[in-house]
Design a protein around this motif. Structure first.
Motif, short mmCIF file in Angstrom:
data_model
loop_
_atom_site.label_atom_id
_atom_site.label_comp_id
_atom_site.label_asym_id
_atom_site.label_seq_id
_atom_site.Cartn_x
_atom_site.Cartn_y
_atom_site.Cartn_z
N THR A 171 -19.58 -165.70 0.74
CA THR A 171 -19.72 -167.11 0.41
C THR A 171 -20.98 -167.68 1.07
N MET A 172 -21.72 -166.82 1.74
CA MET A 172 -22.99 -167.22 2.35
C MET A 172 -23.80 -165.96 2.59
N GLY A 173 -25.11 -166.08 2.53
CA GLY A 173 -25.96 -164.92 2.79
C GLY A 173 -27.16 -164.89 1.87
N GLU A 174 -28.05 -163.96 2.14
CA GLU A 174 -29.28 -163.83 1.36
C GLU A 174 -29.58 -162.37 1.10
N VAL A 175 -30.00 -162.08 -0.12
CA VAL A 175 -30.43 -160.74 -0.50
C VAL A 175 -31.95 -160.78 -0.65
N ARG A 176 -32.64 -160.03 0.19
CA ARG A 176 -34.11 -159.95 0.12
C ARG A 176 -34.47 -158.57 -0.39
N VAL A 177 -35.03 -158.54 -1.60
CA VAL A 177 -35.31 -157.25 -2.24
C VAL A 177 -36.72 -157.25 -2.80
N ALA A 178 -37.41 -156.13 -2.60
CA ALA A 178 -38.76 -155.93 -3.15
C ALA A 178 -38.68 -154.95 -4.31
N VAL A 179 -39.35 -155.27 -5.41
CA VAL A 179 -39.28 -154.43 -6.60
C VAL A 179 -40.66 -154.25 -7.21
N PRO A 180 -40.92 -153.10 -7.85
CA PRO A 180 -42.18 -152.91 -8.58
C PRO A 180 -42.26 -153.89 -9.75
N GLY A 181 -43.49 -154.22 -10.14
CA GLY A 181 -43.71 -155.24 -11.16
C GLY A 181 -42.99 -154.99 -12.47
N MET A 182 -43.03 -153.76 -12.99
CA MET A 182 -42.41 -153.50 -14.29
C MET A 182 -40.90 -153.70 -14.25
N LEU A 183 -40.27 -153.32 -13.13
CA LEU A 183 -38.83 -153.50 -13.02
C LEU A 183 -38.47 -154.97 -12.85
N GLY A 184 -39.32 -155.67 -12.07
CA GLY A 184 -39.06 -157.08 -11.86
C GLY A 184 -39.13 -157.89 -13.14
#
Length: 293
Positions: free
Chosen positions: A93-106
């Motif tokens: 119910t609280m929190g953050e997801v910090r994710v890095a992705v390649p451009g094509m997938l993003g």
């Protein structure tokens, strides 16, 4: 000094007497009195003026007792907030997801999945960092993000990971381009034409240039940009050809996608650092992606 002793002190001051405080704490009055005495002994000060208490119904604190009570209230409040915060994170119910992705997938793989994840976990914050494959790897190594999608070639012993997807790399050409007539395209044929490539920092580009070097060929890069839609426009207008993941070519694009001969596939993994445990929110995101590949 521990949190329990501070809670006892706060209860004592709030109740106004040892007897009432013991009742509220559901403990024996002598046990409460002994706990406060031990706290005084540990600190080497007197907290409660017991002499004043005999002649007055109001509990009296020493200057040290009053000062400690101010700290105790703040500590108890912060402890309660910390407990509530961590429980909220554990319950998603609280929190953050910090994710890095390649451009094509993003641009082509994640949007629908991100929206579906947000629908299930609307309280969580999603922070998406998009860039080249070298950028995603660097951000993960520097702990600027908690998880990242990286290539199989970038996996090392410092990461835990799951294989997220295996995607075919294709040659993208305009519909009137000579290669559009072929069923498949060899690397040798690919490098005979002017190319539209991502700028340095993308695994896709680096890998293709390595293949050219292995074949003793020179890649004729006529146009560089990290904007995928611009790359597709350049290809559609037949100013050059490129190689992209198959998912990038859409039905409305005026582009033909031709497999390489032999076929070339790119393995992409979702990864995180072993020495840095990921949060419940991150675990939920990883599990969601694995279930919705």
């Amino acid at each position: 000094m521990d949190i329990k002793q501070l809670k006892y002190l706060d209860a004592l001051i709030t109740a106004g007497s040892f007897t009432k405080a013991a009742e509220r704490l559901n403990m024996a009055q002598p046990a409460l009195s002994q706990s406060i005495k031990r706290l005084e002994q540990e600190l080497g000060v007197t907290l409660v003026d017991r002499g004043a208490n005999k002649s007055s119904k109001t509990l009296s604190l020493t200057a040290e007792g009053s000062a400690l009570h101010q700290h105790a209230k703040l500590i108890i409040k912060n402890m309660a907030q910390a407990e509530a915060h961590i429980k909220s994170m554990a319950n998603l119910t609280m929190g953050e997801v910090r994710v890095a992705v390649p451009g094509m997938l993003g641009s082509y793989y994640l949007p629908r999945r991100l929206m579906a994840f947000r629908h299930q976990h609307s309280e969580l914050k999603l922070s998406l960092f998009e860039g080249g494959t070298r950028d995603t790897l660097r951000m993960l190594q520097n702990e600027d993000v908690d998880i990242a999608i990286i290539t199989a070639n970038d996996l090392t012993d410092e990461f835990d990971s799951h294989l997220l997807l295996q995607e075919q790399m294709v040659v993208a050409v305009g519909k009137e381009h000579p290669l559009a007539k072929l069923d498949t395209v060899t690397l040798q044929a690919f490098f005979q034409h002017e190319l539209v490539f991502f700028k340095p920092g993308y695994f896709h580009r680096d890998w293709m240039l390595e293949q050219a070097e292995k074949l003793g060929l020179k890649a004729n890069i006529a146009f560089e940009t990290n904007l995928i839609n611009l790359i597709k426009q350049v290809v559609a207008q037949e100013y050059g050809i490129t190689s992209v993941l198959e998912m990038v070519i859409e039905k409305h694009d005026n582009i033909c996608a031709k497999p390489f001969n032999p076929p070339i596939f790119l393995d992409l993994h979702i990864a995180w650092k072993k020495q840095r445990p990921i949060s419940q929110a991150d675990k939920a995101f990883v599990e969601f992606l694995m279930q919705n590949r």
